[in-house]
Scaffold this motif. Structure first.
Motif, PDB file in Angstrom:
ATOM      1  N   VAL A  13       0.863  -1.179   0.000  1.00 40.15           N
ATOM      2  CA  VAL A  13       0.000   0.000   0.000  1.00 40.15           C
ATOM      3  C   VAL A  13       0.901   1.232   0.000  1.00 40.15           C
ATOM      4  O   VAL A  13       1.874   1.283   0.761  1.00 40.15           O
ATOM      5  N   PRO A  14       0.628   2.220  -0.855  1.00 40.62           N
ATOM      6  CA  PRO A  14       1.506   3.393  -0.894  1.00 40.62           C
ATOM      7  C   PRO A  14       1.444   4.196   0.407  1.00 40.62           C
ATOM      8  O   PRO A  14       0.409   4.269   1.056  1.00 40.62           O
ATOM      9  N   HIS A  15       2.571   4.775   0.764  1.00 41.08           N
ATOM     10  CA  HIS A  15       2.700   5.575   1.975  1.00 41.08           C
ATOM     11  C   HIS A  15       3.234   6.957   1.631  1.00 41.08           C
ATOM     12  O   HIS A  15       3.894   7.143   0.618  1.00 41.08           O
ATOM     13  N   ASP A  16       2.939   7.901   2.513  1.00 43.50           N
ATOM     14  CA  ASP A  16       3.513   9.238   2.443  1.00 43.50           C
ATOM     15  C   ASP A  16       4.445   9.415   3.629  1.00 43.50           C
ATOM     16  O   ASP A  16       4.221   8.849   4.697  1.00 43.50           O
ATOM     17  N   VAL A  17       5.474  10.215   3.449  1.00 39.85           N
ATOM     18  CA  VAL A  17       6.367  10.580   4.542  1.00 39.85           C
ATOM     19  C   VAL A  17       6.077  12.031   4.880  1.00 39.85           C
ATOM     20  O   VAL A  17       6.169  12.909   4.026  1.00 39.85           O
ATOM     21  N   VAL A  18       5.689  12.260   6.147  1.00 36.87           N
ATOM     22  CA  VAL A  18       5.294  13.590   6.592  1.00 36.87           C
ATOM     23  C   VAL A  18       6.272  14.080   7.649  1.00 36.87           C
ATOM     24  O   VAL A  18       6.525  13.394   8.646  1.00 36.87           O
ATOM     25  N   VAL A  59       5.140   6.085  -1.857  1.00 42.14           N
ATOM     26  CA  VAL A  59       6.337   5.242  -1.837  1.00 42.14           C
ATOM     27  C   VAL A  59       6.022   3.942  -1.105  1.00 42.14           C
ATOM     28  O   VAL A  59       5.121   3.894  -0.272  1.00 42.14           O
ATOM     29  N   PRO A  60       6.748   2.876  -1.399  1.00 41.08           N
ATOM     30  CA  PRO A  60       6.541   1.614  -0.674  1.00 41.08           C
ATOM     31  C   PRO A  60       6.845   1.778   0.821  1.00 41.08           C
ATOM     32  O   PRO A  60       7.594   2.673   1.224  1.00 41.08           O
ATOM     33  N   GLU A  61       6.275   0.899   1.608  1.00 42.41           N
ATOM     34  CA  GLU A  61       6.405   0.988   3.067  1.00 42.41           C
ATOM     35  C   GLU A  61       7.856   0.954   3.529  1.00 42.41           C
ATOM     36  O   GLU A  61       8.257   1.710   4.424  1.00 42.41           O
ATOM     37  N   GLU A  62       8.676   0.107   2.905  1.00 43.23           N
ATOM     38  CA  GLU A  62      10.079   0.008   3.308  1.00 43.23           C
ATOM     39  C   GLU A  62      10.831   1.304   3.031  1.00 43.23           C
ATOM     40  O   GLU A  62      11.646   1.754   3.845  1.00 43.23           O
ATOM     41  N   ASP A  63      10.579   1.916   1.877  1.00 42.03           N
ATOM     42  CA  ASP A  63      11.229   3.183   1.540  1.00 42.03           C
ATOM     43  C   ASP A  63      10.771   4.301   2.470  1.00 42.03           C
ATOM     44  O   ASP A  63      11.569   5.153   2.876  1.00 42.03           O
ATOM     45  N   ALA A  64       9.482   4.299   2.807  1.00 39.08           N
ATOM     46  CA  ALA A  64       8.949   5.308   3.719  1.00 39.08           C
ATOM     47  C   ALA A  64       9.570   5.158   5.100  1.00 39.08           C
ATOM     48  O   ALA A  64       9.950   6.148   5.731  1.00 39.08           O
ATOM     49  N   ALA A  65       9.705   3.931   5.571  1.00 37.59           N
ATOM     50  CA  ALA A  65      10.306   3.696   6.883  1.00 37.59           C
ATOM     51  C   ALA A  65      11.772   4.125   6.902  1.00 37.59           C
ATOM     52  O   ALA A  65      12.253   4.710   7.885  1.00 37.59           O
ATOM     53  N   ALA A  70      15.877   8.167   8.513  1.00 37.81           N
ATOM     54  CA  ALA A  70      16.913   9.142   8.163  1.00 37.81           C
ATOM     55  C   ALA A  70      16.564  10.528   8.698  1.00 37.81           C
ATOM     56  O   ALA A  70      17.434  11.243   9.215  1.00 37.81           O
ATOM     57  N   LEU A  71      15.304  10.910   8.603  1.00 37.14           N
ATOM     58  CA  LEU A  71      14.880  12.214   9.120  1.00 37.14           C
ATOM     59  C   LEU A  71      15.007  12.268  10.634  1.00 37.14           C
ATOM     60  O   LEU A  71      15.445  13.274  11.196  1.00 37.14           O
ATOM     61  N   ARG A  72      14.619  11.191  11.305  1.00 38.00           N
ATOM     62  CA  ARG A  72      14.729  11.158  12.769  1.00 38.00           C
ATOM     63  C   ARG A  72      16.186  11.172  13.210  1.00 38.00           C
ATOM     64  O   ARG A  72      16.526  11.788  14.220  1.00 38.00           O
ATOM     65  N   ASP A  73      17.063  10.498  12.472  1.00 36.12           N
ATOM     66  CA  ASP A  73      18.488  10.520  12.791  1.00 36.12           C
ATOM     67  C   ASP A  73      19.065  11.932  12.677  1.00 36.12           C
ATOM     68  O   ASP A  73      20.020  12.269  13.370  1.00 36.12           O
ATOM     69  N   GLN A  77      11.168  15.250  13.547  1.00 39.05           N
ATOM     70  CA  GLN A  77      10.048  14.378  13.865  1.00 39.05           C
ATOM     71  C   GLN A  77       9.314  14.118  12.558  1.00 39.05           C
ATOM     72  O   GLN A  77       8.888  15.056  11.880  1.00 39.05           O
ATOM     73  N   ALA A  78       9.182  12.845  12.207  1.00 38.85           N
ATOM     74  CA  ALA A  78       8.542  12.472  10.953  1.00 38.85           C
ATOM     75  C   ALA A  78       7.749  11.199  11.155  1.00 38.85           C
ATOM     76  O   ALA A  78       7.982  10.453  12.113  1.00 38.85           O
ATOM     77  N   GLU A  79       6.810  10.954  10.259  1.00 38.26           N
ATOM     78  CA  GLU A  79       5.981   9.756  10.345  1.00 38.26           C
ATOM     79  C   GLU A  79       5.563   9.318   8.954  1.00 38.26           C
ATOM     80  O   GLU A  79       5.647  10.099   7.992  1.00 38.26           O
ATOM     81  N   THR A  80       5.131   8.068   8.861  1.00 43.52           N
ATOM     82  CA  THR A  80       4.574   7.579   7.606  1.00 43.52           C
ATOM     83  C   THR A  80       3.068   7.561   7.743  1.00 43.52           C
ATOM     84  O   THR A  80       2.530   7.327   8.830  1.00 43.52           O
TER      85      THR A  80
END
Length: 91
Positions: A13-18, A59-65, A70-73, A77-80
Motif C-alpha cells: 500500500v503506498p505511503h507518504d512521509v510527513v 512510496v513503498p512501506e520500506e522506503d517510507a520507513a 533518516a529524518l529522525r536521525d 520528527q517524521a511519520e509515515t
C-alpha cells in the motif's frame, strides 16, 4: 451497460512521509530532505520550514520507513501515513 468498480488489493500500500517538526538541527534535516527528494538546497529548506510537510508521496512501506529513520536521525520528527482505501460511489 452497468459500471463496475473493482478494488485491487496489493501487498504494498503506498505511503507518504510527513515531516512534522524539523527540530534543532534544521540544516541537517534540509540535507536529508534534499537527498531523499532530489530538490535543490533552497527548495528543500523551504519545504522543511513549512511543517507539517509531505516529503515523499506514494512510496513503498520500506522506503517510507527508511526515509523516516533518516529524518529522525537528523533530529526531525517524521511519520509515515498509509493511503486510505478509496471510496467508490455506487450508481
Amino acid at each position: 451497460m452497468a459500471d463496475e468498480y473493482f478494488l485491487l488489493v496489493c501487498d504494498d500500500v503506498p505511503h507518504d512521509v510527513v515531516l512534522s517538526d524539523a527540530g534543532l538541527r534544521v540544516m541537517d534535516v534540509v540535507q536529508v530532505v534534499r537527498r531523499l527528494t532530489g530538490l535543490s538546497l533552497w527548495h528543500s529548506k523551504v519545504l522543511v520550514t513549512r511543517v507539517p510537510a509531505v516529503i515523499l508521496t506514494d512510496v513503498p512501506e520500506e522506503d517510507a520507513a527508511a526515509a523516516v529513520s533518516a529524518l529522525r536521525d537528523a533530529g526531525a520528527q517524521a511519520e509515515t501515513r498509509e493511503h486510505p482505501e478509496p471510496d467508490f460511489l455506487e450508481h
